[in-house]
Scaffold this active site. Structure first.
Site, PDB file in Angstrom:
ATOM      1  N   ILE A   1      54.324 -14.696 -36.979  1.00  0.00           N
ATOM      2  CA  ILE A   1      54.605 -13.819 -35.833  1.00  0.00           C
ATOM      3  C   ILE A   1      54.683 -12.360 -36.232  1.00  0.00           C
ATOM      4  O   ILE A   1      54.901 -11.502 -35.391  1.00  0.00           O
ATOM      5  CB  ILE A   1      55.909 -14.230 -35.112  1.00  0.00           C
ATOM      6  CG1 ILE A   1      57.071 -14.343 -36.099  1.00  0.00           C
ATOM      7  CG2 ILE A   1      55.720 -15.525 -34.348  1.00  0.00           C
ATOM      8  CD1 ILE A   1      58.396 -14.653 -35.441  1.00  0.00           C
TER       9      ILE A   1
ATOM     10  N   SER B   1      54.407  -9.283 -39.777  1.00  0.00           N
ATOM     11  CA  SER B   1      54.517  -9.019 -41.196  1.00  0.00           C
ATOM     12  C   SER B   1      55.061  -7.621 -41.354  1.00  0.00           C
ATOM     13  O   SER B   1      54.770  -6.739 -40.555  1.00  0.00           O
ATOM     14  CB  SER B   1      53.155  -9.139 -41.870  1.00  0.00           C
ATOM     15  OG  SER B   1      52.281  -8.191 -41.316  1.00  0.00           O
TER      16      SER B   1
ATOM     17  N   GLY C   1      57.150  -4.818 -44.398  1.00  0.00           N
ATOM     18  CA  GLY C   1      57.104  -4.323 -45.756  1.00  0.00           C
ATOM     19  C   GLY C   1      57.533  -5.345 -46.789  1.00  0.00           C
ATOM     20  O   GLY C   1      57.321  -5.158 -47.972  1.00  0.00           O
TER      21      GLY C   1
ATOM     22  N   ASP D   1      64.467   2.579 -43.016  1.00  0.00           N
ATOM     23  CA  ASP D   1      63.139   2.257 -42.510  1.00  0.00           C
ATOM     24  C   ASP D   1      63.199   2.087 -40.991  1.00  0.00           C
ATOM     25  O   ASP D   1      62.771   1.077 -40.443  1.00  0.00           O
ATOM     26  CB  ASP D   1      62.626   0.986 -43.195  1.00  0.00           C
ATOM     27  CG  ASP D   1      61.111   0.884 -43.114  1.00  0.00           C
ATOM     28  OD1 ASP D   1      60.460   1.855 -42.668  1.00  0.00           O
ATOM     29  OD2 ASP D   1      60.579  -0.186 -43.470  1.00  0.00           O
TER      30      ASP D   1
END
Ligand SMILES: *[C@@H]1O[C@H](CO)[C@@H](O)[C@H](O)[C@H]1NC(C)=O
Ligand SMILES: *[C@@H]1O[C@H](CO)[C@@H](O)[C@H](O)[C@H]1NC(C)=O
Ligand SMILES: *[C@@H]1O[C@H](CO)[C@@H](O)[C@H](O)[C@H]1NC(C)=O
Ligand SMILES: *[C@@H]1O[C@H](CO)[C@@H](O)[C@H](O)[C@H]1NC(C)=O
Ligand SMILES: *[C@@H]1O[C@H](CO)[C@@H](O)[C@H](O)[C@H]1NC(C)=O
Ligand SMILES: *[C@@H]1O[C@H](CO)[C@@H](O)[C@H](O)[C@H]1NC(C)=O
Ligand SMILES: *[C@@H]1O[C@H](CO)[C@@H](O)[C@H](O)[C@H]1NC(C)=O
Ligand SMILES: *[C@@H]1O[C@H](CO)[C@@H](O)[C@H](O)[C@H]1NC(C)=O
Length: 902
Positions: free
Chosen positions: A549, A551, A553, A667
Site C-alpha cells: 500500500i 513505500s 524512506g 520528515d
C-alpha cells in the site's frame, strides 16, 4: 412583587424555626435525605464538625463549614468526607459570621441566615414546594418536589471546584476563592465556551479579563471532532469537553482514578487531583496543573515582578529600575516616576511618560491575548494608551505592527521571553511626573531594515553561493554521520536526528552493552514494549506481503489483518546497517507508548534476525499527498483541509512537547500525514529517523526525499530542533492551500514510488515558487487568490488568510522566530489569533524563488537544495484570479492578527 416578597417570606418562616432550633435533635447526621422543616448550625452539629447530612455511600457530606478552622466565616458546603476538601459552597459572598448562624430547609427551599436572622443566601424561588433535600452519591445536593423531581441542584451552581462527572455547561464559570479560608470570589475564573475552556484573570472594576490558558491550546489535550462545546466534565479516564450529543470534542487523558476533584486555585492555576479510591483521604501525587509553566500565571511574581525559568524551577526578580515591593511584586523606586492605576489616572499627555522595559521582557497575557489594534505605528499605540484610563501600559510589536494595551485592574507579572534576540514586542509602562523613559538605552526606533545583498548580486555570484551552500551541506552531513557513529558520546546526542531531551536509563545501559552482539538473543526485555510478532506471524497477517500500500524512506508498507480482524499496515524496514536489537526495542518501547489521536499508533513490531518490521494501525484513505495532489477523485474540500492542518499540527505539537520524550519528526511532509474515514488525521513515521544506522546513505536518501520541506538550518551548522519540523509543516500548510507541491519539478524522488506525489495536478503546469507567491500575496493582502483553483472559490477567505499567515510564520528563516507547534495548532484552530509574519525573516524565500532566474543549473541546484522552483515559467499560468475583497476593518483585523509566542 414576588421577588420582593420572597425573602420576607423566608424570614418569617425562619423566625419560627429559630424558636424551634433548640428542640432539634443535635448531632445526628442524616443519611441521603433531609426533610422540611430542618435547621442546622455549626453549634448544633459541633460534635460532627458541622456535618449534618451524608451521602449514602459516605463519600460526600453537607456541612456548615469553617475552612481553616477560623471562627468568623462559616459556609454551607459540600465536603469530600475523607479528605475534608470543600467541593461546593453556597454563601460565598456572605459567610455566616459565627457558629450559631443557620442553614435551613423549608418548603420554600434552602436558606442561610446570620445569628441575627438576616438572610445571607437562599435558593431562587422554586417551581414547587420542596419536599426533601437529597445528597447524592455523586456529591450533588438536590432539592426534590413531592414527586422526587429535582427543583434545584448544587451541580448547576458550582463554586471553585468540580467533582468527577459534574458537568460545567458552556457559559458557566468556576470562580477561584479569594483565599484558602475565604471562599469569596477571587480574580480568576474558568469559563467553558462553545469553543473551549479557558482560564482568565480579571475580576471587579468592570475592566476586562485577560485569558492566560485554554484547554484547546494546551498540547496535553487533543481535539476529537468539530462541534460546539456544550459542557465540560471529568471522569475516571480524563477531562473532556462534550458536544450537546454527549460526544467528545476535546479530550485530556489522565491516569485512571475513580474520583477527581478539579479546582481553580486562588493563584489562578487549575489543578486536577486524583484519588485512588472514592474514600481516599489524600490525593495521588502528580496533579494535572494548568497552565503548566510557573511563569504563565498572571501574578507568578506579583505585579510587575519578572519571572524566569521553566517547568518547576522559576525565580522572581524585578525589572531594571524597579524595586521589590513590600506587598509582593515590584514597584518603582520612591524618587522616580510613579505608576498610574485606573483610580488616579490622568489623560493629560504632558504629564504622562512611559517607562521602557528591557528587550526580551514580555507580559503574561500577550501569549494569548489578541492585539488591541494592528497596523498602526508605535506612537499611535502609545496615544491610544495615553487616552484611556484603563490602560496601564502597552506592548508594541514592530514587525507585526501589533499594539497590545495592558488593561486590567492592575498589572500582572512579566516574564523573560525565551527568544531573547530582540524580536519581542517592546513594553512600556505608563508613569506620571517622571523623567522620560530611558531604560537601558532601548532603541525604540525600528531597527534599520536588513539589506539582503544577495538579491542584488548577479546570477554568477548566486551560483557560487549555491555551490558553497551545497558544499557546506554535504560537508555537514558527512560530519554528522561521523558523529552518529560515535553516538555513545553524549555530545553527539545534541544533533541526533531525533532529539531526545530525556534518555531512559535503559538507553544508557544500552550504550554500555554495545559491544555485546545481542542480535540473536530474542529475550530483550524492555518495560512497555508493544506486542512483539514473529516474522512468520507477520507473513500470515499480510498474506505473504501481498498487498503493497505504499513505500517510504524506510521500506515498503503492506496491508494486513490481525487474527482479531483489525486491519494493520506492516512496514518492512529494508535498510541495512540497522541498530542492534536492544537499541531497536528501546525505540519501539518509546514509539509504542506514544498515544495521541493525531499520531498513528504502533501496534507491534518484529525484530527477528536481521528483520525489522513495524505494525501500525491501518489508515484507509492513505497519505495526504494522494488526496491532495492526486488527480483521481474530487479535490479535497477546504473544510477537510483545515481539519487536516489542525490535526497534523496537534499531532506534531504532542511529539514536541506532550510526551515524555521530546521527538523531532525530521520528515514532515504530506506523505507522512495519513487520513482515514471519519476525518481522522494522523502523523506517521515519527521516531523513525533514529532507527537509521550510522553508516547509512539512507539519511541522504531521506534528505533528498524531503527536499522542499527542508529548513535552512539543515544546510548550515545550526542545531536541528523542533522548529525544524515547524518549517516543514509551514511548507505542508502552503501545499494544503494550493493543492499542489510547492516544489514543482517532476524529478522522480528516489524514495517515492507514488507517481502522483511528484506530479502536477493543479490547473496549469507553470507558476512561481509558491511560498514566494504566498509572501507577495500576503503583502498585498490578496489571500483568496492563493487558494486551490480546483475549489472554485469554495473557501473561507478568513481561514485562507489565517493558514497563509501561520504558514509564513513557520517559514521564518530564523528558527527562534518560528512559532512552536502548539502555537501553530492554536492559531490554526482559532483559539489563538494568527501571528503576523515577519517579512524580514522571509526574504530568503525571494532569494530561492527569484534570485536564480536566468540560470538553469542554478535553478536545478536551488531546487535540489530548497525545493524551490526557479522564477522561469509563466508566473500566472496557474492562477485563476478570483475577485478579492480584502477590505478589512481594523476591528476585523485585530481578531485575525494576534501574535502568538514569539
Ligand atoms: C414547616 O414550617 C412551615 C411554617 O411553619 C409550615 O407551614 C409547614 O407545614 C412545615 N412543614 C412541615 C413538613 O412540617
Ligand atoms: C421518592 O424517593 C423516596 C426515597 O427513594 C421514596 O421513598 C419515595 O417513595 C419516592 N416518592 C415518589 C413519589 O416516588
Ligand atoms: C461567566 O463569566 C462571564 C464573563 O464575566 C459572564 O458574562 C457570564 O455571565 C458568567 N456566567 C455565569 C454562569 O456566571
Ligand atoms: C470517560 O468519558 C469518555 C468520553 O465520554 C469515555 O470515552 C470514557 O470511557 C469514560 N471513562 C470511564 C471510565 O467511564
Ligand atoms: C474505604 O472503603 C473501603 C471499603 O469500602 C474500606 O475498606 C477502607 O477502609 C475505606 N478507607 C477509608 C480511608 O475510609
Ligand atoms: C522538578 O520536579 C521534579 C519532579 O516533579 C523533581 O524531580 C525535580 O527535582 C524538580 N526540579 C526542581 C529544580 O525543583
Ligand atoms: C496611583 O495609585 C497606585 C495604587 O493605587 C499607586 O501605587 C501609585 O503610586 C499612584 N500614583 C500616583 C501618581 O499617585
Ligand atoms: C478604554 O478602553 C476600554 C477597554 O478597551 C474601552 O472599553 C473604553 O471604551 C476605552 N475608553 C476610551 C475613552 O477610549
Amino acid at each position: 412583587m414576588r421577588r420582593f416578597a420572597y425573602p420576607l417570606l423566608f424570614l418569617s418562616v425562619f423566625h419560627q424555626l429559630l424558636l424551634n432550633a433548640r428542640l432539634a435533635a443535635a448531632g445526628a447526621v442524616a443519611v441521603e435525605y433531609l426533610y422540611p422543616n430542618f435547621t442546622a448550625s455549626s453549634l448544633l452539629f459541633i460534635d460532627t464538625g458541622g456535618v449534618f447530612l451524608a451521602s449514602r455511600n459516605g463519600v460526600f457530606q453537607a456541612a456548615v463549614y469553617n475552612p481553616g478552622a477560623q471562627q468568623s466565616r462559616f459556609y454551607f458546603s459540600v465536603l469530600h468526607a475523607t479528605s475534608g476538601a470543600a467541593v461546593w459552597a453556597a454563601n460565598r459572598a456572605a459567610p455566616i459570621p459565627d457558629r450559631s448562624g443557620l442553614v435551613a430547609l423549608t418548603p420554600l427551599g434552602l436558606a442561610v441566615t446570620s445569628p441575627s436572622g438576616s438572610l445571607l443566601w437562599s435558593t431562587p424561588p422554586l417551581a414547587a414546594p420542596a419536599a426533601a433535600l437529597r445528597l447524592l452519591d455523586s456529591g450533588d445536593l438536590a432539592l426534590l418536589d413531592a414527586r422526587n423531581a429535582s427543583l434545584w441542584r448544587s451541580f448547576d451552581h458550582p463554586a471553585d471546584a468540580l467533582v468527577s462527572d459534574q458537568p460545567l455547561r458552556a457559559g458557566a464559570n468556576l470562580t477561584a476563592s479569594a483565599s484558602d479560608t475565604d471562599f469569596a470570589e477571587g480574580d480568576y475564573r474558568l469559563a467553558v465556551t462553545p469553543a473551549d475552556a479557558a482560564l482568565a484573570w480579571g475580576g471587579g472594576g468592570g475592566s476586562g479579563w485577560a485569558q492566560f490558558w485554554s484547554l484547546a491550546g494546551d498540547v496535553r489535550s487533543a481535539k476529537d471532532r468539530n462541534a460546539p462545546v456544550a459542557y465540560m466534565a471529568a471522569n475516571a479516564s480524563g477531562l473532556y469537553l462534550y458536544a450537546a450529543d454527549a460526544r467528545v470534542v476535546f479530550e485530556l487523558p489522565l491516569p485512571p482514578a475513580p474520583l477527581r476533584i478539579l479546582r481553580l486555585g486562588r493563584d489562578g492555576a487549575l489543578r486536577i487531583s486524583s484519588y485512588a479510591a472514592l474514600n481516599a483521604s489524600a490525593a495521588l501525587g502528580g496533579d494535572f496543573v494548568a497552565p503548566s509553566g510557573p511563569c504563565d500565571l498572571p501574578l507568578a511574581c506579583g505585579p510587575l515582578g519578572l519571572c524566569s525559568g521553566s517547568s518547576n524551577a522559576s525565580t522572581c526578580a524585578c525589572p531594571p529600575l524597579f524595586v521589590a515591593s513590600h506587598s509582593g511584586g515590584c514597584e518603582l523606586a520612591a524618587n522616580g516616576p510613579r505608576l498610574l492605576s485606573s483610580s488616579n489616572c490622568t489623560t493629560d499627555d504632558s504629564n504622562l511618560s512611559y517607562l521602557g522595559l528591557r528587550a526580551g521582557i514580555e507580559y503574561f497575557a500577550n501569549k494569548y491575548a489578541a492585539p488591541t489594534t494592528s497596523g498602526g505605528d508605535g506612537p499611535a499605540c502609545r496615544s491610544r494608551c495615553s487616552g484611556n484610563c484603563t490602560c496601564l501600559g502597552y506592548f508594541y510589536d514592530n514587525s507585526s505592527m501589533s499594539c497590545y494595551l495592558l488593561e486590567s485592574r492592575q498589572l500582572g507579572s512579566l516574564f523573560v521571553s525565551s527568544s531573547s534576540d530582540g524580536s519581542n514586542p517592546a513594553g512600556y509602562i505608563k508613569t506620571v511626573q517622571g523623567s522620560p523613559s530611558n531604560a537601558n538605552g532601548r532603541n525604540s526606533s525600528p531597527p534599520s531594515s536588513t539589506h539582503f545583498v544577495a538579491i542584488l548580486l548577479p546570477s554568477i555570484a548566486s551560483l557560487l553561493l549555491v555551490a558553497m551552500i551545497a558544499w557546506m551541506g554535504i560537508h555537514w552531513w558527512r560530519s554528522q554521520q561521523k558523529k552518529q557513529m560515535r553516538r555513545s558520546k553524549p555530545q553527539a546526542a545534541a544533533k541526533e536526528f531525533q532529539l531526545r531531551w530525556q534518555k531512559s536509563p535503559a538507553k544508557n545501559s544500552d550504550y554500555l552493552d554495545s559491544n555485546i552482539d545481542d542480535d540473536e538473543s530474542d529475550d530483550v526485555f524492555i518495560p512497555g514494549l508493544p506486542t512483539r510478532f514473529t516474522f512468520a506471524e507477520l507473513e500470515a497477517v499480510t498474506n505473504n506481503f501481498q498487498t503493497k500500500i505504499g513505500s517510504g524512506g524506510f521500506g515498503a508498507v503492506y496491508k494486513g489483518e490481525l487474527p482479531d480482524k483489525t486491519l494493520v499496515a506492516v512496514k518492512r524496514i529494508d535498510a541495512v546497517g540497522l541498530q542492534r536489537k536492544r537499541e531497536f526495542c528501546t525505540e519501539m518501547a518509546v514509539i509504542g507508548n506514544i498515544r495521541h489521536v493525531n499520531l498513528v499508533r504502533l501496534r507491534g513490531f518484529c525484530a527477528q534476525g536481521a528483520r525489522r518490521l513495524l505494525v501500525y494501525e491501518y489508515m484507509n484513505r492513505g497519505s495526504l499527498d494522494r488526496s491532495l495532489f492526486g488527480s483521481a477523485g474530487p479535490a479535497l474540500e477546504w473544510g477537510e483541509r483545515m481539519e487536516v492542518a489542525i490535526g497534523a499540527a496537534r499531532g506534531l505539537a504532542y511529539l514536541h512537547s506532550g510526551c515524555d520524550h521530546k521527538i523531532v519528526h525530521c520528515d514532515v511532509k504530506p506523505e507522512n500525514i495519513l487520513l482515514a474515514d471519519a476525518g481522522q488525521v494522523k502523523i506517521a513515521d515519527f521516531g523513525l529517523a533514529k532507527l537509521m544506522g550510522p553508516d547509512q546513505s539512507g539519511l541522504f536518501t531521506t534528505m533528498r526525499g524531503t527536499r522542499g520541506y527542508l529548513a535552512p538550518e539543515w544546510l548550515t551548522n545550526a542545531a536541528i530542533s523542533d522548529r525544524t519540523d515547524v518549517y516543514s509543516f509551514g511548507m505542508v500548510l502552503l501545499e494544503l492551500v494550493r493543492g499542489r507541491k510547492n516544489r514543482t519539478d517532476c524529478v522522480t524522488d528516489g524514495d517515492s514510488n507514488d507517481s502522483s506525489s511528484g506530479s502536477w495536478s493543479g490547473s496549469g503546469g507553470g507558476g512561481e515558487y509558491f511560498p514566494m507567491l504566498a509572501l507577495e500575496r500576503h503583502a498585498e493582502r490578496r489571500y483568496r487568490e492563493l487558494a486551490d483553483p480546483r475549489l472554485e472559490g469554495r473557501v473561507r477567505e478568513e481561514e485562507v488568510e489565517r493558514v497563509v499567515k501561520v504558514a509564513l510564520c513557520c517559514l521564518h528563516e530564523e528558527p527562534a522566530l518560528r512559532p512552536s507547534m502548539s502555537a501553530v495548532a492554536g492559531m490554526l484552530d482559532g483559539t489563538m489569533g494568527a501571528a503576523e509574519p515577519r517579512v524580514a525573516s522571509l526574504n530568503f524565500l525571494r532569494l530561492y524563488g527569484r534570485g536564480f532566474a536566468g540560470s538553469a543549473s542554478a535553478i536545478r541546484a536551488a531546487n535540489d537544495l530548497f525545493g524551490g522552483r526557479g522564477g522561469a515559467g509563466n508566473p500566472t499560468g496557474s492562477m485563476t484570479s478570483t475577485a478579492t475583497t480584502t477590505s478589512e476593518s481594523p476591528s476585523h483585523m485585530s481578531s485575525q492578527q494576534v501574535s502568538g509566542p514569539r
